[in-house]
Every structure is written in structure tokens, then in C-alpha cells.
Design a protein around this motif. Structure first.
Motif, PDB file in Angstrom:
ATOM      1  N   SER A   1     -45.177 -20.882 104.104  1.00  0.00           N
ATOM      2  CA  SER A   1     -45.482 -20.040 102.952  1.00  0.00           C
ATOM      3  C   SER A   1     -45.400 -20.848 101.655  1.00  0.00           C
ATOM      4  O   SER A   1     -46.254 -20.706 100.769  1.00  0.00           O
ATOM      5  N   THR A   2     -44.366 -21.700 101.565  1.00  0.00           N
ATOM      6  CA  THR A   2     -44.213 -22.542 100.373  1.00  0.00           C
ATOM      7  C   THR A   2     -45.386 -23.503 100.235  1.00  0.00           C
ATOM      8  O   THR A   2     -45.928 -23.695  99.135  1.00  0.00           O
TER       9      THR A   2
ATOM     10  N   ARG B   1     -48.539 -21.597  99.090  1.00  0.00           N
ATOM     11  CA  ARG B   1     -48.476 -21.228  97.670  1.00  0.00           C
ATOM     12  C   ARG B   1     -48.609 -22.455  96.779  1.00  0.00           C
ATOM     13  O   ARG B   1     -49.234 -22.404  95.725  1.00  0.00           O
TER      14      ARG B   1
ATOM     15  N   GLU C   1     -52.204 -23.394  96.432  1.00  0.00           N
ATOM     16  CA  GLU C   1     -52.892 -22.460  95.533  1.00  0.00           C
ATOM     17  C   GLU C   1     -52.559 -22.755  94.071  1.00  0.00           C
ATOM     18  O   GLU C   1     -53.449 -22.785  93.212  1.00  0.00           O
ATOM     19  N   LEU C   2     -51.267 -22.998  93.788  1.00  0.00           N
ATOM     20  CA  LEU C   2     -50.856 -23.264  92.399  1.00  0.00           C
ATOM     21  C   LEU C   2     -51.395 -24.600  91.900  1.00  0.00           C
ATOM     22  O   LEU C   2     -51.725 -24.754  90.713  1.00  0.00           O
TER      23      LEU C   2
ATOM     24  N   THR D   1     -44.912 -21.004  87.177  1.00  0.00           N
ATOM     25  CA  THR D   1     -44.830 -19.858  88.084  1.00  0.00           C
ATOM     26  C   THR D   1     -43.387 -19.381  88.163  1.00  0.00           C
ATOM     27  O   THR D   1     -42.468 -20.040  87.647  1.00  0.00           O
TER      28      THR D   1
ATOM     29  N   VAL E   1     -40.445 -17.551  90.986  1.00  0.00           N
ATOM     30  CA  VAL E   1     -40.133 -17.185  92.368  1.00  0.00           C
ATOM     31  C   VAL E   1     -39.158 -16.016  92.388  1.00  0.00           C
ATOM     32  O   VAL E   1     -38.352 -15.857  91.477  1.00  0.00           O
TER      33      VAL E   1
ATOM     34  N   LEU F   1     -40.377 -25.379  95.891  1.00  0.00           N
ATOM     35  CA  LEU F   1     -41.757 -25.148  95.478  1.00  0.00           C
ATOM     36  C   LEU F   1     -42.236 -26.153  94.436  1.00  0.00           C
ATOM     37  O   LEU F   1     -43.376 -26.644  94.526  1.00  0.00           O
TER      38      LEU F   1
END
Length: 238
Positions: free
Chosen positions: A140-141, A144, A147-148, A163, A165, A175
Motif C-alpha cells: 500500500s505504501t 501511494r 502516485e504521489l 501529503t 498520513v 512513506l
């Protein structure tokens, strides 16, 4: 196997007794001035209420004839009373431990004898679930972060990605560098990840460091002197 469960329920370490020799109160002296050895709690049986009953067959030859005669005769009642009293402090913990074992076995649908194997299996499953959760969290990290890394805005020639969290500082620390490592290395970039509790993790890529940007300096400036780290990554809390 039982101790971790006991600690979680009672918030203290259990005193599970395997034999009276495991306790500091395993013997006592008779209430008279006779030159005889100490009486051992292992020579008695104890009922659920802690009442002691002398078992003469457990008295070893080494205890001597004089002590055996006293225990089987005039001092028997006194010895049983003393044994019951002496066992009170450790007997409660022992019975509590046995009661907990029975309760756990009942909840798990197994017998006391099979309980260790049952708990070992549950612990293995918990460890496997924890490993799977860690794997899914890492995926998941990574998703993301990818994407970031494709987002952000330009400011004075530096790409800025910010961002927040939902988790704690550890999630932000995982992240932030994951995003940084996915940004094109040739262009200066800064990644700022904040937490809902007011934490901040700030990281620069190598191009930003070479341009004179320092994560530790910027974190202290943003958080009024609080926080620190290295030129590449730093953190703090408001």
C-alpha cells in the motif's frame, strides 16, 4: 504459554507453582524448641480452600524419627495449621493460575493437556497474520508513493510534494523516502509527510542536497527549532 495471556488479563506476571520447592516459603519450623529439621510443605496435601492434610508417607527417612513421631502425634494438628497458613500467599496465585488455564482451555474448546499445542498454533497464526499485514502495508505504501511521486508542484526550481498520513510517525517515515526515491533524480525535490498528531517528516533527494537544501535546517525552521535529522531526511513535531 499461559504467562503472556495471564499478563494481558491481570496486568502482572503470574506465579505458577510447579512444586513447593519453587517458593520461598517451602518449609517451616514447629512451634516448640525441639531440635528437629524444618517441616516441608511438600509433605502435605492442600484442598481448594487451602486446608492442609499431612501425608506421613511423604516424610523422608532423613527427616528423622523424632520429627516423624511429633508430626504423627501431638504436633500433627499444629503442623497442618501452620502449613495451611504458610501456603496462603503462594496458594492463591497457584489456584488463580490453574483457574486461568481452565478458563482459557474452555474458551478455546480444548483440554488442559492440549492447551500448550493449541496456544502454539494460535501464536503461529498470529505471527503469520502479522507478516501478511506488514506485506500488505508495504504494498500500500509503495502504491501511494508511486502516485504521489507523479504529483507535486514546482517552487523555485524544486519539486514539492506534500501529503498527510492517518497513522503515526512510523508511517510517515516509511512513506516520505519511498516517494522521494520515485522522483526523477536529476531534479531537486522535497517530500513532506505530516501526521494527524502534528508530526512532520521532511526529505530531500540528492539533487536538492547538491543545490544546498538541508532537511534538518528546514524542519527546525518550520517547527520553531523542534526536530532534527540529516541533510537528506529530518523529522519533528509541532
Amino acid at each position: 504459554m499461559v504467562s503472556p495471556v495471564y499478563r494481558s488479563v491481570y496486568r502482572t506476571t503470574p506465579r505458577l507453582i510447579q512444586s513447593w520447592a519453587d517458593t520461598k516459603a517451602s518449609s517451616f519450623r514447629l512451634g516448640l524448641k525441639a531440635a528437629v529439621p524444618d517441616v516441608q510443605l511438600g509433605w502435605f496435601d492442600f484442598d481448594i480452600a487451602g486446608q492442609a492434610t499431612l501425608c506421613p508417607e511423604r516424610i523422608p527417612i532423613t527427616a528423622g524419627t523424632a520429627l516423624r513421631t511429633l508430626l504423627e502425634g501431638s504436633q500433627r494438628q499444629d503442623a497442618e495449621n501452620r502449613a495451611g497458613s504458610r501456603s496462603a500467599d503462594v496458594g492463591t496465585a497457584h489456584l488463580a493460575g490453574r483457574d486461568l488455564v481452565s478458563r482459557i482451555a474452555e474458551q478455546l474448546g480444548t483440554s488442559r493437556g492440549e492447551l500448550p499445542e493449541k496456544i502454539a498454533g494460535l501464536l503461529d497464526r498470529l505471527k503469520a497474520a502479522d507478516r501478511e499485514n506488514s506485506r500488505l502495508k508495504a504494498l500500500s505504501t509503495a502504491a501511494r508513493a508511486t502516485e504521489l511521486a507523479a504529483a507535486g508542484v514546482a517552487a523555485n526550481g524544486t519539486r514539492v510534494i506534500t501529503t498527510t498520513v492517518d497513522g503515526q510517525a512510523g508511517d510517515a517515515r516509511a512513506l516520505a523516502p519511498a516517494v522521494r526515491d520515485r522522483v526523477a533524480a536529476a531534479r531537486p525535490a522535497v517530500v513532506a509527510v505530516a501526521t494527524e498528531e502534528g508530526g512532520l517528516v521532511l526529505t530531500f533527494n540528492q539533487a536538492a542536497n547538491e543545490a544546498g537544501l538541508d532537511a534538518s535546517v528546514l524542519v527546525k525552521r518550520l517547527l520553531e527549532g523542534r526536530g532534527g535529522g540529516s541533510a537528506q531526511i529530518a523529522q519533528g513535531a509541532a
